[in-house]
Motif scaffolding. Structure first.
Motif, mmCIF file in Angstrom:
data_model
loop_
_atom_site.group_PDB
_atom_site.id
_atom_site.type_symbol
_atom_site.label_atom_id
_atom_site.label_comp_id
_atom_site.label_asym_id
_atom_site.label_seq_id
_atom_site.Cartn_x
_atom_site.Cartn_y
_atom_site.Cartn_z
ATOM 1 N N TRP A 73 -3.378 -1.594 -5.618
ATOM 2 C CA TRP A 73 -3.634 -0.707 -6.755
ATOM 3 C C TRP A 73 -3.023 0.645 -6.424
ATOM 4 O O TRP A 73 -3.331 1.205 -5.370
ATOM 5 N N PHE A 84 -6.960 -6.383 -0.842
ATOM 6 C CA PHE A 84 -6.629 -5.350 -1.816
ATOM 7 C C PHE A 84 -6.405 -4.022 -1.108
ATOM 8 O O PHE A 84 -7.253 -3.574 -0.323
ATOM 9 N N LEU A 102 -10.943 -4.885 1.315
ATOM 10 C CA LEU A 102 -10.508 -3.655 0.644
ATOM 11 C C LEU A 102 -10.046 -2.650 1.688
ATOM 12 O O LEU A 102 -10.711 -2.474 2.707
ATOM 13 N N CYS A 129 -2.652 -7.602 -2.674
ATOM 14 C CA CYS A 129 -2.684 -6.901 -3.956
ATOM 15 C C CYS A 129 -2.770 -5.405 -3.702
ATOM 16 O O CYS A 129 -3.422 -4.965 -2.752
ATOM 17 N N THR A 184 -10.606 -5.350 -10.456
ATOM 18 C CA THR A 184 -10.396 -6.087 -9.203
ATOM 19 C C THR A 184 -11.128 -7.424 -9.253
ATOM 20 O O THR A 184 -10.590 -8.464 -8.874
ATOM 21 N N TYR A 199 -0.571 -2.016 -10.640
ATOM 22 C CA TYR A 199 -1.055 -3.183 -9.900
ATOM 23 C C TYR A 199 0.160 -3.956 -9.408
ATOM 24 O O TYR A 199 1.071 -4.258 -10.179
#
Ligand SMILES: [Zn+2]
Length: 315
Positions: free
Chosen positions: A151, A252, A285, A149, A240, A159
């Motif tokens: 951002w 992410f 992350l 994913c 998130t 997204y």
């Protein structure tokens, strides 16, 4: 060998040629001056198509490389991928709050026609910009089958995800607060993530300070700014966490022009308060330095894949 052209529209246009899914040659940029801000917003739709076509033509007709044919022409382009911010379906830009003139644009058809006039015949595929970054990350890191994913933190909030799943995935417009006063989102929706994190939204909130000053003041202990920076991180954590509760824990990535505002430890600490079920806590992350290359590769790779699969909408 596959040859593709990747194009990315953000505040500016970046374009590059890909050979075997890797960048080949230099990245073109319009406007070439990196200090020109909001350059694309005022360009009408038809002119934008011409600009894109001109960039693609330059790359397509670039000096003949190893793929040169006996007739002195370069090898044909297998696919052209264009990444744009907004909701994209079947080559149509259905909505683009940060490039409003693109709303409703049949970009794939218009660009195909403009390219044909220039003697370039290649399938054109339009992708959402954050999806293109996710595809670029997945492709360059060999994660095409794992949940990735992305951002993108810029003027708007994007997204993107891999593998592709049918849907709209406008993560930047997910509702993260029930406060009716939170109405700064460019789309007009109340309580949206972008209404807190988006660059334009921050300028509307702090009429006396630029977003850069807000974050700098927060670092220097200004309470009003510190409070907002905390809200900014809590909003991203909430969005998130929502995706983790729906799609499961993935990796992410955070990138985009304003990713420098992000403090990963602060985000993580908020996220940990929001995701408490142990099977969901294996998320990771990571900040990616903002560059055009990842999105360019992703745009090209997505286009090649779409051609291979007989063309689709967003995949
Ligand atoms: Zn919104």
């Amino acid at each position: 060998m596959t040859t593709a052209i990747g194009v990315v529209l953000t505040d500016y246009i970046a374009a590059a040629k890909l050979e075997d899914q890797a960048l080949s040659g230099k990245v073109l940029r319009y406007p070439s001056d990196p200090n020109a801000v909001e350059a694309l917003e005022s360009i009408p739709e038809s002119e934008l198509v011409d600009l894109l076509a001109a960039q693609i033509e330059t790359l397509a007709k670039d000096k003949p490389g190893p793929g040169k044919t006996a007739h002195g022409k370069t090898s044909p382009i297998d696919a052209i991928g264009v990444a744009v911010p907004g909701i994209v379906r079947s080559g149509v830009v259905e909505e683009s709050p940060n490039l409003p003139q693109m709303k409703g644009m049949r970009l794939a058809a218009q660009l195909t026609a403009a390219l044909e006039e220039r003697g370039i015949a290649a399938p054109v595929y339009i992708a959402n910009d954050a999806d293109a970054v996710a595809a670029g990350v997945a492709s360059t890191r060999g994660r095409l089958d794992k949940l990735t994913c992305v951002w993108t933190i810029g003027k708007g909030i994007g997204y993107g995800r891999r593998p592709h799943a049918e849907g709209v995935w406008e993560g930047g417009h997910i509702t993260v607060t029930l406060d009716p006063k939170e109405r700064y989102c460019g789309c007009g929706g109340v309580g949206h993530l972008e209404g807190i994190m988006g660059y334009r939204a921050m300028r509307l909130r702090f009429l006396d300070l630029e977003p850069e000053e807000v974050f700098a003041n927060a670092r220097n202990g200004d309470m009003r700014c510190r409070k907002f920076v905390d809200l900014w991180h809590r909003a991203l954590a909430a969005a998130t966490a929502s995706f983790i509760h729906l799609a499961g824990p993935g990796r992410f990535y955070f990138t985009g022009k304003n990713v420098g505002f992000l403090e990963l430890p602060l985000l993580r600490s908020h996220l940990e308060t929001m995701v408490r079920m142990s099977p969901l806590q294996s998320f990771s992350l990571e900040v990616l330095p903002p560059d055009d290359e990842t999105a360019l590769i992703g745009a090209g790779v997505s286009a090649l894949r779409a051609v291979k699969q007989g063309a689709g909408s967003r995949e």
